[in-house]
Motif scaffolding. Structure first.
Motif, PDB file in Angstrom:
ATOM      1  N   PRO A  10       1.097 -23.920 -42.512  1.00 40.28           N
ATOM      2  CA  PRO A  10       0.156 -23.133 -43.643  1.00 40.28           C
ATOM      3  C   PRO A  10       1.067 -22.282 -44.368  1.00 40.28           C
ATOM      4  N   ARG A  11       0.855 -22.326 -45.634  1.00 39.36           N
ATOM      5  CA  ARG A  11       1.586 -21.300 -46.658  1.00 39.36           C
ATOM      6  C   ARG A  11       1.371 -19.784 -46.049  1.00 39.36           C
ATOM      7  N   SER A  12       0.427 -19.589 -45.721  1.00 41.09           N
ATOM      8  CA  SER A  12       0.369 -18.171 -45.181  1.00 41.09           C
ATOM      9  C   SER A  12       1.216 -17.518 -44.223  1.00 41.09           C
ATOM     10  N   THR A  13       1.973 -18.748 -43.633  1.00 46.95           N
ATOM     11  CA  THR A  13       2.833 -18.274 -42.451  1.00 46.95           C
ATOM     12  C   THR A  13       4.211 -17.628 -43.195  1.00 46.95           C
ATOM     13  N   VAL A  14       4.497 -18.156 -44.435  1.00 45.89           N
ATOM     14  CA  VAL A  14       5.470 -17.764 -45.133  1.00 45.89           C
ATOM     15  C   VAL A  14       5.537 -16.057 -45.159  1.00 45.89           C
ATOM     16  N   GLN A  15       4.285 -15.631 -45.622  1.00 45.94           N
ATOM     17  CA  GLN A  15       4.296 -14.189 -46.021  1.00 45.94           C
ATOM     18  C   GLN A  15       4.484 -13.666 -44.676  1.00 45.94           C
ATOM     19  N   HIS A  16       3.863 -13.788 -43.514  1.00 41.34           N
ATOM     20  CA  HIS A  16       4.086 -13.325 -42.053  1.00 41.34           C
ATOM     21  C   HIS A  16       5.386 -13.238 -41.828  1.00 41.34           C
ATOM     22  N   VAL A  27       7.750 -25.809 -48.294  1.00 38.98           N
ATOM     23  CA  VAL A  27       8.199 -26.658 -49.246  1.00 38.98           C
ATOM     24  C   VAL A  27       7.168 -26.937 -50.561  1.00 38.98           C
ATOM     25  N   ALA A  28       5.887 -26.444 -50.416  1.00 45.14           N
ATOM     26  CA  ALA A  28       5.144 -26.186 -51.564  1.00 45.14           C
ATOM     27  C   ALA A  28       5.564 -25.289 -52.657  1.00 45.14           C
ATOM     28  N   GLU A  29       6.184 -24.349 -52.216  1.00 44.14           N
ATOM     29  CA  GLU A  29       6.769 -23.375 -52.958  1.00 44.14           C
ATOM     30  C   GLU A  29       7.956 -23.550 -54.112  1.00 44.14           C
ATOM     31  N   ILE A  30       8.689 -24.811 -53.617  1.00 47.21           N
ATOM     32  CA  ILE A  30       9.948 -25.025 -54.270  1.00 47.21           C
ATOM     33  C   ILE A  30       9.733 -26.535 -54.797  1.00 47.21           C
ATOM     34  N   GLY A  31       8.532 -27.087 -54.686  1.00 49.91           N
ATOM     35  CA  GLY A  31       8.397 -28.407 -55.371  1.00 49.91           C
ATOM     36  C   GLY A  31       8.427 -29.664 -54.598  1.00 49.91           C
ATOM     37  N   LEU A  32       8.828 -29.382 -53.222  1.00 48.64           N
ATOM     38  CA  LEU A  32       8.938 -30.612 -52.288  1.00 48.64           C
ATOM     39  C   LEU A  32       7.811 -31.108 -51.477  1.00 48.64           C
ATOM     40  N   ASP A  33       6.596 -30.524 -51.769  1.00 53.33           N
ATOM     41  CA  ASP A  33       5.501 -30.761 -50.984  1.00 53.33           C
ATOM     42  C   ASP A  33       5.163 -32.237 -51.028  1.00 53.33           C
ATOM     43  N   ARG A  34       5.702 -33.113 -51.997  1.00 53.66           N
ATOM     44  CA  ARG A  34       5.324 -34.428 -51.998  1.00 53.66           C
ATOM     45  C   ARG A  34       6.631 -35.282 -51.958  1.00 53.66           C
ATOM     46  N   ALA A  35       7.758 -34.716 -51.509  1.00 52.95           N
ATOM     47  CA  ALA A  35       9.079 -35.264 -51.386  1.00 52.95           C
ATOM     48  C   ALA A  35       9.200 -36.103 -50.127  1.00 52.95           C
ATOM     49  N   PRO A  36      10.089 -36.998 -50.282  1.00 58.37           N
ATOM     50  CA  PRO A  36      10.451 -37.851 -48.814  1.00 58.37           C
ATOM     51  C   PRO A  36      10.920 -36.890 -47.954  1.00 58.37           C
ATOM     52  N   ASP A  37      11.011 -37.214 -46.609  1.00 55.81           N
ATOM     53  CA  ASP A  37      11.354 -36.210 -45.668  1.00 55.81           C
ATOM     54  C   ASP A  37      12.835 -36.333 -45.921  1.00 55.81           C
ATOM     55  N   GLU A  38      13.446 -37.244 -46.146  1.00 54.63           N
ATOM     56  CA  GLU A  38      15.092 -37.258 -46.507  1.00 54.63           C
ATOM     57  C   GLU A  38      15.588 -36.276 -47.551  1.00 54.63           C
ATOM     58  N   ASP A  39      14.741 -36.177 -48.494  1.00 51.95           N
ATOM     59  CA  ASP A  39      14.996 -35.237 -49.571  1.00 51.95           C
ATOM     60  C   ASP A  39      14.684 -33.630 -49.034  1.00 51.95           C
ATOM     61  N   ILE A  40      13.921 -33.598 -48.106  1.00 47.52           N
ATOM     62  CA  ILE A  40      13.557 -32.023 -47.579  1.00 47.52           C
ATOM     63  C   ILE A  40      14.884 -31.916 -46.500  1.00 47.52           C
ATOM     64  N   ILE A  41      15.321 -32.964 -46.035  1.00 61.75           N
ATOM     65  CA  ILE A  41      16.463 -32.691 -44.932  1.00 61.75           C
ATOM     66  C   ILE A  41      17.686 -32.316 -45.862  1.00 61.75           C
ATOM     67  N   ALA A  42      17.896 -33.036 -46.946  1.00 61.25           N
ATOM     68  CA  ALA A  42      19.048 -32.995 -47.927  1.00 61.25           C
ATOM     69  C   ALA A  42      18.956 -31.562 -48.413  1.00 61.25           C
TER      70      ALA A  42
END
Length: 68
Positions: A10-16, A27-42
């Motif tokens: 959950p995004r709420s976890t970030v604030q906590h 990932v949703a804050e930085i535009g990677l919410d629909r990115a492939p896992d490999e892009d998130i890892i990189a």
């Protein structure tokens, strides 16, 4: 410690976590919410972040994409 939270958390976890002094992005804050896992890892590697995920396949991707 710098963290990158994956889509399943959950995004709420970030604030906590930020309230407790952690450096954390979702990932949703930085535009990677629909990115492939490999892009998130990189992305996380380039920023020195640890990925927090609920995805069961991330461990296999890390082995395949491990730096030489």
């Amino acid at each position: 410690m710098k963290l990158l939270l994956d889509q399943g958390l959950p995004r709420s976890t970030v604030q906590h976590l930020r309230e407790h002094g952690m450096i954390v992005d979702h990932v949703a804050e930085i535009g990677l919410d629909r990115a492939p896992d490999e892009d998130i890892i990189a992305f996380a590697r380039s920023r020195g972040q640890l990925i927090v995920t609920l995805d069961a396949d991330f461990h296999a991707l890390l082995v395949v994409n491990a730096p030489a």
